[in-house]
Design an enzyme around this catalytic site. Structure first.
Site, mmCIF file in Angstrom:
data_model
loop_
_atom_site.group_PDB
_atom_site.id
_atom_site.type_symbol
_atom_site.label_atom_id
_atom_site.label_comp_id
_atom_site.label_asym_id
_atom_site.label_seq_id
_atom_site.Cartn_x
_atom_site.Cartn_y
_atom_site.Cartn_z
ATOM 1 N N ARG A 57 -15.618 -8.009 14.010
ATOM 2 C CA ARG A 57 -15.856 -8.536 15.490
ATOM 3 C C ARG A 57 -15.903 -7.453 16.249
ATOM 4 N NH1 ARG A 57 -10.942 -6.814 17.333
ATOM 5 N NH2 ARG A 57 -9.191 -6.430 15.702
ATOM 6 N N GLU A 98 0.729 -1.000 -0.022
ATOM 7 C CA GLU A 98 0.186 0.038 0.084
ATOM 8 C C GLU A 98 0.896 1.247 -0.028
ATOM 9 O OE1 GLU A 98 -3.753 -1.324 2.528
ATOM 10 O OE2 GLU A 98 -2.336 0.102 3.324
HETATM 11 P P1 ADP Z 1 -8.637 -3.889 17.887
HETATM 12 O O1 ADP Z 1 -8.626 -3.771 16.469
HETATM 13 O O2 ADP Z 1 -9.811 -4.275 18.417
HETATM 14 O O3 ADP Z 1 -8.227 -2.620 18.604
HETATM 15 P P2 ADP Z 1 -6.228 -5.170 18.368
HETATM 16 O O4 ADP Z 1 -5.912 -4.935 16.978
HETATM 17 O O5 ADP Z 1 -5.545 -4.623 19.200
HETATM 18 O O6 ADP Z 1 -7.850 -4.867 18.432
HETATM 19 O O7 ADP Z 1 -6.450 -6.728 18.605
HETATM 20 C C1 ADP Z 1 -6.987 -7.302 19.587
HETATM 21 C C2 ADP Z 1 -6.556 -8.508 20.039
HETATM 22 O O8 ADP Z 1 -6.545 -9.564 18.945
HETATM 23 C C3 ADP Z 1 -4.985 -8.535 20.013
HETATM 24 O O9 ADP Z 1 -4.749 -9.471 21.263
HETATM 25 C C4 ADP Z 1 -4.328 -8.993 18.939
HETATM 26 O O10 ADP Z 1 -3.085 -9.542 18.952
HETATM 27 C C5 ADP Z 1 -5.572 -10.023 18.422
HETATM 28 N N1 ADP Z 1 -5.484 -10.146 16.978
HETATM 29 C C6 ADP Z 1 -6.169 -9.475 16.259
HETATM 30 N N2 ADP Z 1 -6.130 -9.581 14.939
HETATM 31 C C7 ADP Z 1 -5.445 -10.871 14.859
HETATM 32 C C8 ADP Z 1 -5.143 -11.912 13.891
HETATM 33 N N3 ADP Z 1 -5.608 -11.533 12.633
HETATM 34 N N4 ADP Z 1 -4.708 -12.819 14.192
HETATM 35 C C9 ADP Z 1 -4.170 -13.086 15.650
HETATM 36 N N5 ADP Z 1 -4.582 -12.359 16.667
HETATM 37 C C10 ADP Z 1 -5.060 -10.995 16.074
HETATM 38 P P1 ADP Z 2 -3.987 -4.454 11.202
HETATM 39 O O1 ADP Z 2 -4.929 -5.663 10.772
HETATM 40 O O2 ADP Z 2 -2.988 -5.218 12.056
HETATM 41 O O3 ADP Z 2 -4.914 -3.954 12.595
HETATM 42 P P2 ADP Z 2 -4.019 -2.361 9.797
HETATM 43 O O4 ADP Z 2 -4.172 -2.618 8.276
HETATM 44 O O5 ADP Z 2 -5.333 -1.888 10.486
HETATM 45 O O6 ADP Z 2 -3.388 -3.563 10.379
HETATM 46 O O7 ADP Z 2 -2.934 -1.216 10.227
HETATM 47 C C1 ADP Z 2 -2.411 -1.305 11.454
HETATM 48 C C2 ADP Z 2 -1.866 0.268 11.857
HETATM 49 O O8 ADP Z 2 -0.646 0.279 10.756
HETATM 50 C C3 ADP Z 2 -2.756 1.606 11.315
HETATM 51 O O9 ADP Z 2 -3.800 1.871 12.428
HETATM 52 C C4 ADP Z 2 -1.613 2.427 11.091
HETATM 53 O O10 ADP Z 2 -1.189 3.139 11.925
HETATM 54 C C5 ADP Z 2 -0.709 1.759 10.125
HETATM 55 N N1 ADP Z 2 -0.731 1.690 8.880
HETATM 56 C C6 ADP Z 2 -1.187 0.586 8.162
HETATM 57 N N2 ADP Z 2 -1.337 0.582 6.890
HETATM 58 C C7 ADP Z 2 -0.788 2.102 6.636
HETATM 59 C C8 ADP Z 2 -0.666 2.994 5.534
HETATM 60 N N3 ADP Z 2 -0.948 2.317 4.202
HETATM 61 N N4 ADP Z 2 0.040 4.178 5.871
HETATM 62 C C9 ADP Z 2 0.331 4.496 6.822
HETATM 63 N N5 ADP Z 2 -0.015 3.824 8.179
HETATM 64 C C10 ADP Z 2 -0.447 2.366 7.861
#
Ligand code: ADP
Ligand code: ADP
Ligand code: MG
Length: 472
Positions: A291, A199
């Site tokens: 979720r 991205e």
């Molecule tokens: P939220 O998006 O609700 O803020 P987080 O990204 O902090 O949640 O994730 C919440 C919990 O779920 C954390 O313990 C994270 O490590 C776990 N988690 C989230 N997505 C995944 C995934 N795709 N596989 C394994 N664990 C995940």
């Molecule tokens: P996850 O599934 O682990 O939550 P996300 O795609 O939601 O992953 O990204 C988690 C965080 O990483 C975002 O909240 C942002 O801070 C950073 N991030 C992800 N993609 C980008 C991007 N294209 N540009 C800048 N920051 C990003």
């Protein structure tokens, strides 16, 4: 109507779901591994079953968990967050065995769990998406070509990622070459799938996400947005609703876009559409979480809607209780993830016995915790041990209340992120509502606080140890 729910999770979120069940007159069933024998969710649920000696494996065994739900005469299963919550196979097994899965359909979970498919669906729906891959990257050569086209900096991301892992920024071709194999191996290790995509890196964005709710009749509403820009290594630390950085027009716009996104994929139950907001105030879709989210508490606090109860009603086949025009928000809410980590030592996890715990109270304060005095935080799970949510009518008020409640809260025995958050709340950039996802990284000095902890008396430590031993 659902009468008995198996909670396929642990920690504070399992406790949260027990609370919803209890208010609705629904029986709750907890599961636990040996390491969680004395966990709070086990004590709070109506029934609890041991699912094995390994600390983690039991929570990830979908077949066993659904078998248990059937044997315990449950009619529904709530997956919480993390663990199997975004695993479409669990939802499929539930459907086969006649257990209602409290969440969207397996098809939607699968589609949104694959970030490439999710991007495609959103592009088709006319939702603005971060420029990037149309399919998984097949080689480093292809990655170089795409990066040259969308221009550096770029992000390499695990297609099936979550929890902030498997994401790396690349500022140049050299960094891209260096990071490519790393992200592939991180993705394989963390998610069991090697696929990665690219991205454009949105430089210093705000993370803005919208809570959506859909029922089985096709009604979809949003419950406004959350600002989750205070992150460390792509993981959220503090979440705020509504975003103090948006105008009312931006709020209405992004809410509509999120509803459009959810309707396009036929979304049912609670979900979150995540966006990045760039420096020019353009929104870009990033991903959808199918979720309940950790930070749902701030949305509950400003809207007064109990999201978990609403999830259960939706899974029972009932229509949404609210129309979009019935949903309002009031003031600001802020959530602090109290992690058992030492901010002064690069946020190193700090597990062990909680020798004293006191949950703060007073006006506008909510605590969702998975600990008590004497509880031993096990090293096998996420380091988040509590969430503190505060509310006030004004932004200035919520900042002050946050400081007061964090100061009120007592957690002795382990190090936590609590004192660090107080420093963030004092920072003029934060108070002035101007912060983005680079805030934590660009303010390393905020970990230079000093803490003076009163020495725990021997008697208190011994009584805590006895209490934990007898499982009080
Ligand atoms: P939220 O998006 O609700 O803020 P987080 O990204 O902090 O949640 O994730 C919440 C919990 O779920 C954390 O313990 C994270 O490590 C776990 N988690 C989230 N997505 C995944 C995934 N795709 N596989 C394994 N664990 C995940
Ligand atoms: P996850 O599934 O682990 O939550 P996300 O795609 O939601 O992953 O990204 C988690 C965080 O990483 C975002 O909240 C942002 O801070 C950073 N991030 C992800 N993609 C980008 C991007 N294209 N540009 C800048 N920051 C990003
Ligand atoms: Mg995310």
């Amino acid at each position: 109507m659902i009468k008995k729910i198996l909670i396929a999770n642990r920690g504070e979120i399992a406790v949260r779901i027990v609370r919803a069940c209890s208010e609705m007159g629904i029986k709750s069933v907890a599961i636990y591994t040996d390491a969680d024998r004395y966990a709070l969710h086990v004590k709070k649920a109506d029934e609890a079953y041991n699912i094995g000696s390994d600390p983690v494996i039991g929570y990830l065994n979908a077949h066993n968990i659904v078998n248990l739900a059937v044997a315990a005469k449950c009619d529904a299963l709530h997956p919480g967050y993390g663990f199997l919550s975004e695993n479409p196979v669990l939802a499929e097994i539930c459907a086969k065995r006649g257990i209602k899965f409290i969440g969207p359909s397996p098809q939607v979970i699968r589609q949104m769990g694959d970030k490439i498919q999710a991007r495609k669906a959103m592009i088709d729906a006319g939702v603005p998406v971060v420029p990037g891959s149309e399919h998984n990257l097949e080689s480093i050569a292809e990655a170089k070509e795409l990066a040259a086209k969308i221009r550096y900096p770029v992000m390499l991301k695990a297609t099936n990622g979550g929890g902030g892992r498997g994401i790396r920024r690349c500022n140049s071709e050299d960094e891209l070459i260096k990071n490519y194999d790393r992200v592939v191996s991180e993705a394989t290790k963390a998610f069991g799938k090697p696929e990665v995509f690219m991205e454009k890196c949105v430089v210093n964005p705000r993370h803005i996400e919208v809570q959506v709710m859909g029922d089985s009749l096709g009604n979809v509403i949003h419950l406004f947005e959350r600002d989750c820009s205070i992150q460390r290594r792509n993981q959220k630390l503090i979440e705020i609703a509504p975003s103090p950085q948006l105008s009312r027009a931006q709020r209405d716009y992004i809410g509509k876009i999120a509803v459009q996104a959810a309707k396009t994929v036929g979304y049912e139950n609670a979900g979150t559409v995540e966006f990045l907001l760039d420096q020019d105030n353009q929104f870009y879709f990033m991903e959808m979480n199918t979720r309940l989210q950790v930070e749902h508490t701030v949305t509950e606090t400003i809207t007064g809607i109990d999201i978990v109860q609403e999830q259960i009603r939706i899974a029972s086949g009932l229509p949404l209780q609210y129309k979009q025009e019935d949903v309002n928000y009031r003031g600001f809410a802020m959530e602090f993830r109290i992690n058992a980590e030492d901010p002064k030592n690069d946020f190193l996890p700090s597990f062990g016995r909680v020798t004293r715990y006191y949950a703060p109270g007073g006006p506008g304060v909510r605590t969702d915790a998975a600990m008590y005095t004497g509880y031993v935080i096990p090293p096998y799970y996420d380091s988040m041990c509590a969430k503190l949510t505060v509310w006030s009518l004004t932004w200035e008020g919520v900042v002050e209340r946050g400081k007061r409640a964090l100061n009120d809260m007592v957690v002795y025995g382990v190090k936590t992120t609590k004192p660090y958050y107080i420093e963030i709340l004092k920072h003029p950039g934060f108070v002035g509502r101007k912060f983005d996802t680079s805030f934590v990284e660009t303010h390393p000095e905020l970990t230079n606080y000093s803490v003076s902890r009163p020495k725990e008396s021997l008697a208190a430590a011994i009584s805590a140890a006895i209490a934990a031993h007898v499982g009080l």
